[in-house]
Design an enzyme around this catalytic site. Structure first.
Site, PDB file in Angstrom:
ATOM      1  N   ARG A 126       0.805  -1.232   0.000  1.00 46.69           N
ATOM      2  CA  ARG A 126       0.000   0.000   0.000  1.00 46.69           C
ATOM      3  C   ARG A 126       0.836   1.279   0.000  1.00 46.69           C
ATOM      4  NH1 ARG A 126      -3.342  -2.953   3.474  1.00 46.69           N
ATOM      5  NH2 ARG A 126      -5.100  -3.818   2.287  1.00 46.69           N
TER       6      ARG A 126
ATOM      7  N   LYS B  69       4.059  11.919 -10.546  1.00 48.92           N
ATOM      8  CA  LYS B  69       3.205  11.047 -11.384  1.00 48.92           C
ATOM      9  C   LYS B  69       3.942   9.744 -11.650  1.00 48.92           C
ATOM     10  CE  LYS B  69       0.446  14.157 -14.244  1.00 48.92           C
ATOM     11  NZ  LYS B  69       0.179  14.487 -15.662  1.00 48.92           N
TER      12      LYS B  69
ATOM     13  N   ASN C 219       1.024  19.757 -20.324  1.00 44.89           N
ATOM     14  CA  ASN C 219       0.618  18.856 -21.410  1.00 44.89           C
ATOM     15  C   ASN C 219       0.717  19.502 -22.786  1.00 44.89           C
ATOM     16  OD1 ASN C 219      -0.018  16.777 -19.655  1.00 44.89           O
ATOM     17  ND2 ASN C 219      -2.079  17.574 -19.301  1.00 44.89           N
TER      18      ASN C 219
ATOM     19  N   GLU D 183      11.611  18.706 -23.648  1.00 45.77           N
ATOM     20  CA  GLU D 183      10.757  19.070 -22.494  1.00 45.77           C
ATOM     21  C   GLU D 183      11.202  20.411 -21.896  1.00 45.77           C
ATOM     22  OE1 GLU D 183       8.032  17.375 -21.678  1.00 45.77           O
ATOM     23  OE2 GLU D 183       8.350  15.281 -22.239  1.00 45.77           O
TER      24      GLU D 183
ATOM     25  N   ARG E 250      -1.602  22.774 -13.767  1.00 50.59           N
ATOM     26  CA  ARG E 250      -0.672  21.705 -14.155  1.00 50.59           C
ATOM     27  C   ARG E 250      -0.913  21.205 -15.577  1.00 50.59           C
ATOM     28  NH1 ARG E 250       1.617  17.016 -10.225  1.00 50.59           N
ATOM     29  NH2 ARG E 250       2.853  15.910 -11.741  1.00 50.59           N
TER      30      ARG E 250
ATOM     31  N   HIS F   8       1.413  12.452 -27.918  1.00 51.50           N
ATOM     32  CA  HIS F   8       1.082  11.083 -27.499  1.00 51.50           C
ATOM     33  C   HIS F   8       0.436  10.298 -28.647  1.00 51.50           C
ATOM     34  CE1 HIS F   8       1.038  11.725 -22.835  1.00 51.50           C
ATOM     35  NE2 HIS F   8       2.249  11.557 -23.317  1.00 51.50           N
TER      36      HIS F   8
ATOM     37  N   LYS G 193       9.102  23.321 -13.326  1.00 49.72           N
ATOM     38  CA  LYS G 193       8.164  22.216 -13.100  1.00 49.72           C
ATOM     39  C   LYS G 193       7.732  22.180 -11.641  1.00 49.72           C
ATOM     40  CE  LYS G 193       6.635  17.678 -13.900  1.00 49.72           C
ATOM     41  NZ  LYS G 193       6.764  16.384 -14.528  1.00 49.72           N
TER      42      LYS G 193
ATOM     43  N   HIS H  95       9.449   9.706 -27.090  1.00 52.28           N
ATOM     44  CA  HIS H  95       8.579  10.701 -26.460  1.00 52.28           C
ATOM     45  C   HIS H  95       8.983  12.149 -26.809  1.00 52.28           C
ATOM     46  CE1 HIS H  95       5.809  12.157 -23.420  1.00 52.28           C
ATOM     47  NE2 HIS H  95       6.776  12.916 -22.924  1.00 52.28           N
TER      48      HIS H  95
ATOM     49  N   HIS I 248       1.535  17.540 -25.905  1.00 53.39           N
ATOM     50  CA  HIS I 248       1.397  16.119 -25.570  1.00 53.39           C
ATOM     51  C   HIS I 248       0.124  15.475 -26.122  1.00 53.39           C
ATOM     52  CE1 HIS I 248       4.798  16.883 -23.027  1.00 53.39           C
ATOM     53  NE2 HIS I 248       4.826  15.648 -22.572  1.00 53.39           N
TER      54      HIS I 248
ATOM     55  N   GLU J 160      -3.399  17.951 -10.988  1.00 53.14           N
ATOM     56  CA  GLU J 160      -3.821  18.339 -12.324  1.00 53.14           C
ATOM     57  C   GLU J 160      -5.283  18.743 -12.417  1.00 53.14           C
ATOM     58  OE1 GLU J 160      -1.595  16.313 -15.391  1.00 53.14           O
ATOM     59  OE2 GLU J 160      -3.318  16.494 -16.726  1.00 53.14           O
TER      60      GLU J 160
HETATM   61  N1  NAD Z   1       5.979  11.026 -14.724  1.00 52.86           N
HETATM   62  C1  NAD Z   1       6.088  12.096 -15.472  1.00 52.86           C
HETATM   63  O1  NAD Z   1       5.724  13.192 -15.053  1.00 52.86           O
HETATM   64  C2  NAD Z   1       6.671  11.986 -16.847  1.00 52.86           C
HETATM   65  C3  NAD Z   1       7.038  13.155 -17.547  1.00 52.86           C
HETATM   66  C4  NAD Z   1       7.663  13.024 -18.793  1.00 52.86           C
HETATM   67  C5  NAD Z   1       7.883  11.773 -19.332  1.00 52.86           C
HETATM   68  N2  NAD Z   1       7.501  10.662 -18.622  1.00 52.86           N
HETATM   69  C6  NAD Z   1       7.737   9.319 -19.178  1.00 52.86           C
HETATM   70  O2  NAD Z   1       9.140   9.146 -19.362  1.00 52.86           O
HETATM   71  C7  NAD Z   1       9.335   8.173 -20.383  1.00 52.86           C
HETATM   72  C8  NAD Z   1      10.410   8.652 -21.318  1.00 52.86           C
HETATM   73  O3  NAD Z   1      11.611   8.839 -20.575  1.00 52.86           O
HETATM   74  P1  NAD Z   1      13.049   8.516 -21.222  1.00 52.86           P
HETATM   75  O4  NAD Z   1      13.147   9.167 -22.535  1.00 52.86           O
HETATM   76  O5  NAD Z   1      14.037   8.808 -20.184  1.00 52.86           O
HETATM   77  O6  NAD Z   1      12.925   6.946 -21.530  1.00 52.86           O
HETATM   78  P2  NAD Z   1      13.763   5.696 -21.013  1.00 52.86           P
HETATM   79  O7  NAD Z   1      13.675   5.582 -19.541  1.00 52.86           O
HETATM   80  O8  NAD Z   1      13.323   4.529 -21.813  1.00 52.86           O
HETATM   81  O9  NAD Z   1      15.250   6.069 -21.399  1.00 52.86           O
HETATM   82  C9  NAD Z   1      15.600   6.158 -22.775  1.00 52.86           C
HETATM   83  C10 NAD Z   1      16.819   5.280 -23.102  1.00 52.86           C
HETATM   84  O10 NAD Z   1      17.961   5.887 -22.537  1.00 52.86           O
HETATM   85  C11 NAD Z   1      18.690   4.940 -21.773  1.00 52.86           C
HETATM   86  N3  NAD Z   1      19.391   5.690 -20.740  1.00 52.86           N
HETATM   87  C12 NAD Z   1      18.874   6.300 -19.640  1.00 52.86           C
HETATM   88  N4  NAD Z   1      19.843   6.938 -18.964  1.00 52.86           N
HETATM   89  C13 NAD Z   1      20.994   6.727 -19.653  1.00 52.86           C
HETATM   90  C14 NAD Z   1      22.341   7.151 -19.480  1.00 52.86           C
HETATM   91  N5  NAD Z   1      22.699   7.940 -18.462  1.00 52.86           N
HETATM   92  N6  NAD Z   1      23.251   6.749 -20.386  1.00 52.86           N
HETATM   93  C15 NAD Z   1      22.906   5.992 -21.455  1.00 52.86           C
HETATM   94  N7  NAD Z   1      21.648   5.578 -21.674  1.00 52.86           N
HETATM   95  C16 NAD Z   1      20.706   5.936 -20.774  1.00 52.86           C
HETATM   96  C17 NAD Z   1      17.654   3.963 -21.290  1.00 52.86           C
HETATM   97  O11 NAD Z   1      18.242   2.723 -21.002  1.00 52.86           O
HETATM   98  C18 NAD Z   1      16.724   3.893 -22.494  1.00 52.86           C
HETATM   99  O12 NAD Z   1      17.251   2.986 -23.416  1.00 52.86           O
HETATM  100  C19 NAD Z   1       7.994   7.975 -21.047  1.00 52.86           C
HETATM  101  O13 NAD Z   1       7.453   6.756 -20.607  1.00 52.86           O
HETATM  102  C20 NAD Z   1       7.156   9.128 -20.536  1.00 52.86           C
HETATM  103  O14 NAD Z   1       5.776   8.821 -20.468  1.00 52.86           O
HETATM  104  C21 NAD Z   1       6.905  10.749 -17.412  1.00 52.86           C
HETATM  105 ZN    ZN Z   2       6.523  14.664 -21.764  1.00 54.98          ZN
END
Ligand code: NAD
Ligand code: ZN
Length: 375
Positions: free
Chosen positions: A129, A151, A253, A193, A249, A260, A235, A272, A256, A245
């Site tokens: 939980r 999030k 988006n 971003e 907030r 998306h 942020k 992304h 997005h 949100e």
């Molecule tokens: N929670 C939120 O508020 C929020 C906001 C924006 C995006 N997101 C989410 O984040 C995700 C995208 O994030 P991302 O682009 O980091 O994706 P990811 O976590 O898949 O990372 C992208 C790639 O980079 C590699 N990587 C990460 N750090 C590295 C490093 N230091 N050196 C070499 N490689 C590295 C990972 O292994 C992966 O292959 C999506 O799922 C999106 O929905 C969430």
């Molecule tokens: Zn985003």
């Protein structure tokens, strides 16, 4: 008493009904991880959740940084990529923590990009939980955006992030040096971003990013740190005003809704950041078409994105009606109408009626149909 943290800049995020959480940003700040954990997220055991790629690259230095902790540390890894941000992977990781017998006095360390942050955060949100999570982002997307705000969640075949929870971290530790191993293209996607933060809130910040583009793409440490601090401040300010949100907030988006849709139609082959980059240009065009956004805004955004090597030519073309259909499954659809965040101009969001507004399908289709050749 306020302690000094000479190795990092500190940003605080207030959380209603709680003490809020600190975000530390600084090159080399990872060395202070053990000390910071014992202050801000003390636990009997720590579960590090990371994707296998990040674990390969950074496990040794993270283990070294955790060396000073008396607590037991276990690692749990999963294959890299958006395709792993699923309920199946959430269940597998949760079972692995249960198999190890981790109790309520445990804490999850989410190490990696946004996928690890969202997935590990959701494991922590639901495990027994809810146990604390500390975010230790390694990609620029995660440093600039996803590690802040609480999030967490996973994707489903109906769309992204459709199952999840708000679970603010106990602490966020951002060491921009962890991003040194990031490929240039991943760097550019993360910076999308930051460009979004400038586009919705702060034109001078957008201009500073534009000037710093070559250094940011090359991984310059000072430029990267300045950008992460700038974006984290923006942020943090938005999410603490509106934790769940209900209002402002939503402006995060921007880009997005169509972004998306592009990601989803590509089966998540379009990353992304690239999808959101062009989502922003398309949504700026929608705003211009409606007379809400200052003419020329979309073109200015497109020019900045090209400086960051986020070229429109890298985005596959999808049928306009398929894209519009994909926007309907997004969480931003309300009462059947898809809502868009629109800019007034660069640095300013159109506030009325409620930070976002329904846009007639015909307007979006018109923008999408007139695209090719002019993007
Ligand atoms: N929670 C939120 O508020 C929020 C906001 C924006 C995006 N997101 C989410 O984040 C995700 C995208 O994030 P991302 O682009 O980091 O994706 P990811 O976590 O898949 O990372 C992208 C790639 O980079 C590699 N990587 C990460 N750090 C590295 C490093 N230091 N050196 C070499 N490689 C590295 C990972 O292994 C992966 O292959 C999506 O799922 C999106 O929905 C969430
Ligand atoms: Zn985003």
């Amino acid at each position: 008493m306020k302690e000094a943290h000479p190795f990092a800049q500190r940003v605080n995020v207030a959380v209603s009904g709680g003490d809020g959480y600190p975000i530390f940003v600084g090159p080399g700040s990872l060395e202070h991880l053990a000390d910071l954990l014992s202050r801000y997220a003390p636990a009997f055991r720590y579960a590090v959740i990371a994707d296998a790629r990040v674990a390969d690259l950074h496990r040794a230095e993270i283990e070294k940084a955790l060396g000073g902790l008396a607590a037991e540390v276990s690692w749990f890894t999963f294959p890299p990529g958006e395709a792993e941000k699923t309920r199946d992977q959430w269940a597998r990781l949760t079972d692995a923590l249960l198999d190890r017998g981790l109790g309520r006095d445990s804490c999850v360390l989410a190490v990696g990009g946004g996928v690890a942050g969202d997935l590990a955060g959701f494991v922590a949100a639901t495990y027994l939980r809810g146990i604390p999570v500390v975010q230790i982002p390694t990609s620029l997307v995660a440093m600039i955006d996803s590690s802040v705000g609480g999030k967490t969640g996973v994707d489903t075949r109906h769309g992204k992030n459709l199952v999840g929870a708000f679970h603010p971290p106990a602490m966020v530790l951002i060491d921009p040096r962890l991003a040194r191993t990031l490929p240039r293209i991943e760097r550019a996607q993360g910076l999308a971003e930051a460009i979004k933060h400038g586009a919705i809130l702060d034109r001078p910040y957008l201009e500073a990013l534009e000037h710093a583009a070559p250094g940011l793409l090359a991984g310059d440490e000072m430029a990267t740190t300045a950008c992460v601090v700038g974006s984290v401040r923006h942020k943090a300010a938005v999410v603490q005003e509106d934790e769940r949100e209900g209002g402002i907030r939503k402006i995060l988006n921007f880009g997005h809704t169509l972004g998306h849709a592009i990601e989803q139609l590509s089966g998540y082959a379009v990353p992304h950041g690239l999808a959101v980059a062009w989502g922003m240009v398309l949504e700026a065009r929608v705003g211009e078409r409606l007379g809400v956004t200052e003419p020329g805004t979309a073109a200015m955004l497109a020019r900045i994105l090209r400086l960051f090597e986020l070229d429109w030519e890298r985005v596959p073309r999808f049928a306009p009606d398929a894209l519009v259909a994909a926007t309907r499954t997004d969480k931003k659809a309300r009462e059947g109408a898809v809502h868009y965040v629109l800019l007034r101009k660069l640095g300013v969001v159109a506030r009325d009626p409620d930070w976002s507004r329904p846009v007639p399908v015909a307007v979006v289709l018109d923008v999408l149909q007139s695209l090719d050749g002019e993007a």
